[in-house]
Design a protein around this motif. Sequence first.
Motif, short mmCIF file in Angstrom:
data_model
loop_
_atom_site.label_atom_id
_atom_site.label_comp_id
_atom_site.label_asym_id
_atom_site.label_seq_id
_atom_site.Cartn_x
_atom_site.Cartn_y
_atom_site.Cartn_z
N GLU A 128 0.55 -0.83 -0.38
CA GLU A 128 0.29 -0.19 -0.29
C GLU A 128 0.61 1.38 0.03
N LEU A 129 1.92 1.62 0.16
CA LEU A 129 2.71 2.47 0.22
C LEU A 129 3.43 2.56 -1.00
N LEU A 130 2.93 1.63 -1.75
CA LEU A 130 3.39 2.57 -3.19
C LEU A 130 2.26 3.19 -4.05
N PHE A 131 1.43 2.85 -3.07
CA PHE A 131 -0.39 3.39 -3.54
C PHE A 131 -0.40 4.73 -2.79
N ASP A 132 -0.09 5.98 -2.61
CA ASP A 132 -0.22 6.88 -1.35
C ASP A 132 -0.61 5.82 -0.02
N GLY A 133 -0.40 4.40 0.98
CA GLY A 133 -0.30 4.44 1.68
C GLY A 133 -2.82 3.75 1.35
N VAL A 134 -2.96 3.81 0.45
CA VAL A 134 -4.17 3.64 0.30
C VAL A 134 -4.68 2.00 0.36
N LYS A 135 -4.97 1.32 1.21
CA LYS A 135 -5.49 -0.37 1.52
C LYS A 135 -6.00 -0.63 0.24
N LYS A 136 -7.68 0.28 0.43
CA LYS A 136 -8.07 -0.46 -0.20
C LYS A 136 -8.98 0.87 -1.24
N HIS A 137 -9.33 0.30 -3.00
CA HIS A 137 -9.24 0.92 -3.65
C HIS A 137 -10.90 0.24 -4.34
N GLN A 138 -12.02 0.61 -4.65
CA GLN A 138 -13.34 0.96 -5.35
C GLN A 138 -13.08 0.82 -6.66
N VAL A 139 -13.15 0.10 -7.32
CA VAL A 139 -12.00 0.94 -9.24
C VAL A 139 -13.92 -0.27 -9.79
N THR A 140 -14.08 1.06 -10.80
CA THR A 140 -15.21 0.73 -12.31
C THR A 140 -13.71 0.82 -13.54
N LEU A 141 -13.56 -0.29 -13.94
CA LEU A 141 -12.73 -0.35 -15.35
C LEU A 141 -13.70 0.20 -16.42
N PRO A 142 -12.80 0.55 -16.92
CA PRO A 142 -13.75 1.25 -18.26
C PRO A 142 -14.00 0.03 -18.92
N SER A 143 -14.89 0.23 -19.96
CA SER A 143 -15.98 -0.61 -21.21
C SER A 143 -14.27 -1.10 -21.85
N GLN A 144 -14.42 -2.44 -22.28
CA GLN A 144 -14.19 -2.66 -23.20
C GLN A 144 -14.75 -3.57 -24.04
N PRO A 145 -14.37 -3.69 -25.29
CA PRO A 145 -14.51 -5.03 -26.63
C PRO A 145 -14.39 -6.85 -25.28
N GLU A 146 -13.64 -6.95 -25.05
CA GLU A 146 -12.71 -8.27 -24.73
C GLU A 146 -13.12 -7.66 -22.97
N PRO A 147 -13.72 -8.72 -22.27
CA PRO A 147 -13.51 -8.90 -20.46
C PRO A 147 -12.59 -8.72 -20.32
N TRP A 148 -12.09 -7.75 -18.57
CA TRP A 148 -10.91 -7.70 -18.55
C TRP A 148 -10.60 -9.11 -17.59
N ASP A 149 -8.81 -9.11 -18.16
CA ASP A 149 -8.58 -10.41 -17.44
C ASP A 149 -7.19 -9.55 -16.58
N VAL A 150 -6.89 -10.33 -15.37
CA VAL A 150 -5.86 -9.55 -14.36
C VAL A 150 -4.52 -8.58 -14.93
N ARG A 151 -4.35 -9.78 -16.09
CA ARG A 151 -3.35 -9.04 -16.95
C ARG A 151 -3.63 -6.76 -17.08
N ASN A 152 -4.82 -7.59 -17.93
CA ASN A 152 -5.05 -6.21 -18.44
C ASN A 152 -5.17 -5.10 -17.14
N LEU A 153 -5.82 -5.73 -15.86
CA LEU A 153 -6.14 -5.72 -14.70
C LEU A 153 -4.33 -4.59 -14.27
N LEU A 154 -3.73 -5.36 -14.44
CA LEU A 154 -2.30 -5.13 -13.89
C LEU A 154 -1.95 -2.97 -14.66
N LYS A 155 -2.04 -3.49 -16.07
CA LYS A 155 -0.98 -2.09 -16.47
C LYS A 155 -2.04 -0.82 -16.10
N TRP A 156 -3.51 -1.34 -16.05
CA TRP A 156 -4.07 0.28 -15.46
C TRP A 156 -4.36 0.16 -14.43
N ILE A 157 -3.61 -0.62 -13.09
CA ILE A 157 -3.59 -0.21 -12.38
C ILE A 157 -2.01 0.26 -12.16
#
Length: 91
Positions: free
Chosen positions: A6-35
């Motif tokens: 969490e120290l790499l994310f301004d000390g914030v432990k929990k993030h509620q996110v809504t991922l943008p729409s895209q043609p293909e379903p989100w996978d963890v690979r794309n989630l990591l890029k987004w993060i």
Amino acid sequence: FRGGAELLFDGVKKHQVTLPSQPEPWDVRNLLKWIKQNLLKERPELFMQGESVRPGILVLINDADWELMGELDYKLQDQDNVLFISTLHGG
């Protein structure tokens, strides 16, 4: 984010996110890029290595080890809980 990650994310432990729409379903690979682009504030080398997390970062998806879920290829579902726990500690 736990275990110091969490120290790499301004000390914030929990993030509620809504991922943008895209043609293909989100996978963890794309989630990591987004993060990396949207949440990571400093020292990306301590969180990511290549397109995955660094060794020493445990990833749980809905409280299960991501290795059981397909790792980077796991297709995210609505309301999934993804937890990153750092086991890396200085000495």
